[in-house]
Design a protein around this motif. Sequence first.
Motif, PDB file in Angstrom:
ATOM      1  N   PHE A  17       0.855  -1.178   0.000  1.00  0.00           N
ATOM      2  CA  PHE A  17       0.000   0.000   0.000  1.00  0.00           C
ATOM      3  C   PHE A  17       0.895   1.233   0.000  1.00  0.00           C
ATOM      4  CE2 PHE A  17       1.090   0.032   4.425  1.00  0.00           C
ATOM      5  CZ  PHE A  17       0.966   1.343   4.833  1.00  0.00           C
ATOM      6  N   GLU A  18       0.356   2.324  -0.498  1.00  0.00           N
ATOM      7  CA  GLU A  18       1.070   3.593  -0.530  1.00  0.00           C
ATOM      8  C   GLU A  18       0.414   4.552   0.452  1.00  0.00           C
ATOM      9  OE1 GLU A  18       2.736   6.928  -3.729  1.00  0.00           O
ATOM     10  OE2 GLU A  18       1.272   5.414  -4.353  1.00  0.00           O
ATOM     11  N   SER A  19       1.219   5.054   1.360  1.00  0.00           N
ATOM     12  CA  SER A  19       0.690   5.979   2.352  1.00  0.00           C
ATOM     13  C   SER A  19       0.323   7.303   1.693  1.00  0.00           C
ATOM     14  CB  SER A  19       1.728   6.220   3.452  1.00  0.00           C
ATOM     15  OG  SER A  19       2.824   6.961   2.946  1.00  0.00           O
ATOM     16  N   GLY A  20      -0.472   8.067   2.375  1.00  0.00           N
ATOM     17  CA  GLY A  20      -0.770   9.400   1.890  1.00  0.00           C
ATOM     18  C   GLY A  20       0.432  10.319   2.041  1.00  0.00           C
ATOM     19  N   LYS A  21       0.348  11.513   1.472  1.00  0.00           N
ATOM     20  CA  LYS A  21       1.425  12.500   1.598  1.00  0.00           C
ATOM     21  C   LYS A  21       1.339  13.138   2.978  1.00  0.00           C
ATOM     22  CE  LYS A  21       1.492  13.520  -3.356  1.00  0.00           C
ATOM     23  NZ  LYS A  21       1.324  14.563  -4.406  1.00  0.00           N
ATOM     24  N   LEU A  22       2.303  12.790   3.833  1.00  0.00           N
ATOM     25  CA  LEU A  22       2.318  13.298   5.200  1.00  0.00           C
ATOM     26  C   LEU A  22       3.143  14.581   5.268  1.00  0.00           C
ATOM     27  CD1 LEU A  22       2.975   9.930   7.064  1.00  0.00           C
ATOM     28  CD2 LEU A  22       0.793  10.918   6.387  1.00  0.00           C
ATOM     29  N   LYS A  23       2.680  15.538   6.036  1.00  0.00           N
ATOM     30  CA  LYS A  23       3.420  16.780   6.231  1.00  0.00           C
ATOM     31  C   LYS A  23       4.087  16.736   7.599  1.00  0.00           C
ATOM     32  CE  LYS A  23       2.915  21.809   5.942  1.00  0.00           C
ATOM     33  NZ  LYS A  23       1.968  22.927   5.730  1.00  0.00           N
ATOM     34  N   VAL A  24       5.409  16.698   7.601  1.00  0.00           N
ATOM     35  CA  VAL A  24       6.181  16.600   8.837  1.00  0.00           C
ATOM     36  C   VAL A  24       7.350  17.581   8.780  1.00  0.00           C
ATOM     37  CG1 VAL A  24       5.561  14.183   9.172  1.00  0.00           C
ATOM     38  CG2 VAL A  24       7.627  14.752   7.911  1.00  0.00           C
ATOM     39  N   ASN A  25       8.051  17.721   9.903  1.00  0.00           N
ATOM     40  CA  ASN A  25       9.259  18.534   9.965  1.00  0.00           C
ATOM     41  C   ASN A  25      10.474  17.623   9.979  1.00  0.00           C
ATOM     42  OD1 ASN A  25       7.775  20.911  10.086  1.00  0.00           O
ATOM     43  ND2 ASN A  25       7.745  20.947  12.318  1.00  0.00           N
ATOM     44  N   ASP A  26      11.458  17.931   9.153  1.00  0.00           N
ATOM     45  CA  ASP A  26      12.669  17.114   9.152  1.00  0.00           C
ATOM     46  C   ASP A  26      13.543  17.476  10.343  1.00  0.00           C
ATOM     47  OD1 ASP A  26      13.733  19.539   8.505  1.00  0.00           O
ATOM     48  OD2 ASP A  26      14.684  18.900   6.633  1.00  0.00           O
ATOM     49  N   LEU A  27      14.769  16.932  10.371  1.00  0.00           N
ATOM     50  CA  LEU A  27      15.664  17.155  11.507  1.00  0.00           C
ATOM     51  C   LEU A  27      16.005  18.633  11.684  1.00  0.00           C
ATOM     52  CD1 LEU A  27      17.355  15.794  13.732  1.00  0.00           C
ATOM     53  CD2 LEU A  27      19.225  15.627  12.081  1.00  0.00           C
ATOM     54  N   ASP A  28      16.059  19.379  10.598  1.00  0.00           N
ATOM     55  CA  ASP A  28      16.371  20.810  10.662  1.00  0.00           C
ATOM     56  C   ASP A  28      15.161  21.672  10.979  1.00  0.00           C
ATOM     57  OD1 ASP A  28      18.976  20.208  10.025  1.00  0.00           O
ATOM     58  OD2 ASP A  28      18.665  20.464   7.858  1.00  0.00           O
ATOM     59  N   GLY A  29      13.988  21.037  11.105  1.00  0.00           N
ATOM     60  CA  GLY A  29      12.776  21.790  11.393  1.00  0.00           C
ATOM     61  C   GLY A  29      12.048  22.303  10.172  1.00  0.00           C
ATOM     62  N   SER A  30      12.501  21.958   8.980  1.00  0.00           N
ATOM     63  CA  SER A  30      11.849  22.413   7.751  1.00  0.00           C
ATOM     64  C   SER A  30      10.635  21.542   7.446  1.00  0.00           C
ATOM     65  CB  SER A  30      12.832  22.353   6.574  1.00  0.00           C
ATOM     66  OG  SER A  30      13.976  23.140   6.821  1.00  0.00           O
ATOM     67  N   PRO A  31       9.488  22.141   7.124  1.00  0.00           N
ATOM     68  CA  PRO A  31       8.308  21.334   6.788  1.00  0.00           C
ATOM     69  C   PRO A  31       8.461  20.671   5.418  1.00  0.00           C
ATOM     70  CG  PRO A  31       7.842  23.665   6.514  1.00  0.00           C
ATOM     71  CD  PRO A  31       9.203  23.584   7.128  1.00  0.00           C
ATOM     72  N   VAL A  44       5.910   3.626   0.109  1.00  0.00           N
ATOM     73  CA  VAL A  44       5.272   2.384  -0.326  1.00  0.00           C
ATOM     74  C   VAL A  44       5.782   1.257   0.563  1.00  0.00           C
ATOM     75  CG1 VAL A  44       5.050   0.710  -2.187  1.00  0.00           C
ATOM     76  CG2 VAL A  44       4.983   3.148  -2.703  1.00  0.00           C
ATOM     77  N   VAL A  45       4.876   0.512   1.169  1.00  0.00           N
ATOM     78  CA  VAL A  45       5.234  -0.570   2.094  1.00  0.00           C
ATOM     79  C   VAL A  45       4.747  -1.894   1.511  1.00  0.00           C
ATOM     80  CG1 VAL A  45       5.012  -1.460   4.441  1.00  0.00           C
ATOM     81  CG2 VAL A  45       5.029   1.007   4.045  1.00  0.00           C
ATOM     82  N   VAL A  46       5.656  -2.868   1.407  1.00  0.00           N
ATOM     83  CA  VAL A  46       5.337  -4.216   0.931  1.00  0.00           C
ATOM     84  C   VAL A  46       5.389  -5.147   2.137  1.00  0.00           C
ATOM     85  CG1 VAL A  46       5.935  -6.055  -0.675  1.00  0.00           C
ATOM     86  CG2 VAL A  46       6.394  -3.667  -1.293  1.00  0.00           C
ATOM     87  N   TRP A  47       4.300  -5.882   2.388  1.00  0.00           N
ATOM     88  CA  TRP A  47       4.219  -6.687   3.610  1.00  0.00           C
ATOM     89  C   TRP A  47       3.382  -7.945   3.385  1.00  0.00           C
ATOM     90  CZ3 TRP A  47      -0.664  -7.370   5.997  1.00  0.00           C
ATOM     91  CH2 TRP A  47      -1.691  -6.590   5.453  1.00  0.00           C
ATOM     92  N   GLN A  48       3.477  -8.874   4.319  1.00  0.00           N
ATOM     93  CA  GLN A  48       2.638 -10.068   4.292  1.00  0.00           C
ATOM     94  C   GLN A  48       2.498 -10.626   5.700  1.00  0.00           C
ATOM     95  OE1 GLN A  48       6.163 -13.094   2.794  1.00  0.00           O
ATOM     96  NE2 GLN A  48       4.075 -13.607   2.310  1.00  0.00           N
ATOM     97  N   VAL A  49       1.419 -11.356   5.933  1.00  0.00           N
ATOM     98  CA  VAL A  49       1.174 -12.002   7.219  1.00  0.00           C
ATOM     99  C   VAL A  49       1.986 -13.292   7.281  1.00  0.00           C
ATOM    100  CG1 VAL A  49      -0.557 -13.109   8.676  1.00  0.00           C
ATOM    101  CG2 VAL A  49      -1.129 -11.016   7.437  1.00  0.00           C
ATOM    102  N   ILE A  72      10.595   5.303   0.134  1.00  0.00           N
ATOM    103  CA  ILE A  72       9.950   6.603  -0.021  1.00  0.00           C
ATOM    104  C   ILE A  72       9.465   6.752  -1.458  1.00  0.00           C
ATOM    105  CG2 ILE A  72      10.339   9.093  -0.019  1.00  0.00           C
ATOM    106  CD1 ILE A  72      12.246   8.736   2.282  1.00  0.00           C
ATOM    107  N   SER A  73       8.212   7.106  -1.611  1.00  0.00           N
ATOM    108  CA  SER A  73       7.629   7.298  -2.948  1.00  0.00           C
ATOM    109  C   SER A  73       7.416   8.759  -3.293  1.00  0.00           C
ATOM    110  CB  SER A  73       6.287   6.563  -3.044  1.00  0.00           C
ATOM    111  OG  SER A  73       5.367   7.066  -2.073  1.00  0.00           O
ATOM    112  N   HIS A  74       7.394   9.614  -2.293  1.00  0.00           N
ATOM    113  CA  HIS A  74       7.201  11.056  -2.533  1.00  0.00           C
ATOM    114  C   HIS A  74       7.999  11.825  -1.496  1.00  0.00           C
ATOM    115  CE1 HIS A  74       5.263  14.888  -3.455  1.00  0.00           C
ATOM    116  NE2 HIS A  74       5.095  15.054  -2.147  1.00  0.00           N
ATOM    117  N   LEU A  75       8.756  12.815  -1.951  1.00  0.00           N
ATOM    118  CA  LEU A  75       9.553  13.642  -1.045  1.00  0.00           C
ATOM    119  C   LEU A  75       9.680  15.033  -1.649  1.00  0.00           C
ATOM    120  CD1 LEU A  75      11.300  13.812   1.539  1.00  0.00           C
ATOM    121  CD2 LEU A  75      13.261  13.148   0.139  1.00  0.00           C
ATOM    122  N   ALA A  76       9.249  16.036  -0.910  1.00  0.00           N
ATOM    123  CA  ALA A  76       9.318  17.419  -1.399  1.00  0.00           C
ATOM    124  C   ALA A  76       9.165  18.357  -0.216  1.00  0.00           C
ATOM    125  CB  ALA A  76       8.220  17.692  -2.431  1.00  0.00           C
ATOM    126  N   TYR A  77       9.678  19.562  -0.407  1.00  0.00           N
ATOM    127  CA  TYR A  77       9.444  20.590   0.598  1.00  0.00           C
ATOM    128  C   TYR A  77       7.970  20.983   0.580  1.00  0.00           C
ATOM    129  CZ  TYR A  77      14.391  21.466   1.628  1.00  0.00           C
ATOM    130  OH  TYR A  77      15.679  21.353   2.048  1.00  0.00           O
TER     131      TYR A  77
END
Length: 287
Positions: free
Chosen positions: A103-117, A123-128, A203-208
């Motif tokens: 599954f592909e997660s949604g685009k999350l808005k977080v702050n990196d180590l420097d505090g920049s948003p 994309v996570v591949v998994w199985q039971v 990581i499938s999406h990365l942007a400021y």
Amino acid sequence: MKEQSKQSLPGIPTLLAAIALSAATLWLLVGGIQQEDPVRTIAAIVLGVLLTVGLGGFFMVEPNQAAVLSLFGKYVGTVKEQGLRWNNPFFAAKKVSLRVRNFESGKLKVNDLDGSPIEIGAVVVWQVVDSAEAVYNVDDYESFVHIQSEAALRAMATSYPYDQHEDGKISLRSHAAEIAKHLTEEIQERLAQAGVHVIEARISHLAYAPEIAQAMLQRQQASAIIAARTRIVEGAVSMVEMALEQLSARNVVELDPERRAHMVSNLLVVLCGERGTQPVVNAGSLY
């Protein structure tokens, strides 16, 4: 709660036996009614009830699927043999897919180590791998995988800067393999109790974030210009040094310190300038 294997009977032979018993039951019932034999009639009725109850023990297991069996709320084992199977009709069977899923997660808005948003997605591949843990350790293992994966992605994103500002420092943009490994380990740690194995996470999406994207673009351009200029100056100094050494070694011309400094200045202007230089030719003087 750990997975335990449970034996089951093959469904086709059991179904054929049930059909044969059904024919025998019908024969007893008809004979008991015709001959007015209450014993045969009662035996046929009892046998028919048992057959009817026994039909509830059939269940289907598809390839890469497991059937988790429970008896009145108590876990009794897991059946993984594919095809039509039969077991105790009082067992409740819950199907669990063992196939590889992603599954592909949604685009999350977080702050990196420097505090920049920043905006980040994965994309996570998994199985039971343990059906009992997936069913009984968590309420809904699919929802658990999605929520915990996004939580792990947030935690991982805050541990690294977006860009590499120093040599040897890991960043989200420049070290894809290291980031993917860390993200996989972070998600696996959170999903271990749910009987889930994380095969890969990338990581499938990365942007400021949009509000600082323009400023960060200018910063990246400035960093690139500085790096290019540094490389140009290093090359120019090396070429000037080589030119002076060659002139001295071949005795082409003797330069005093003032003329040497003037020549070095001219060479650096030529080599470091953004535009092509237009030389001025000194043809000498009348006096």
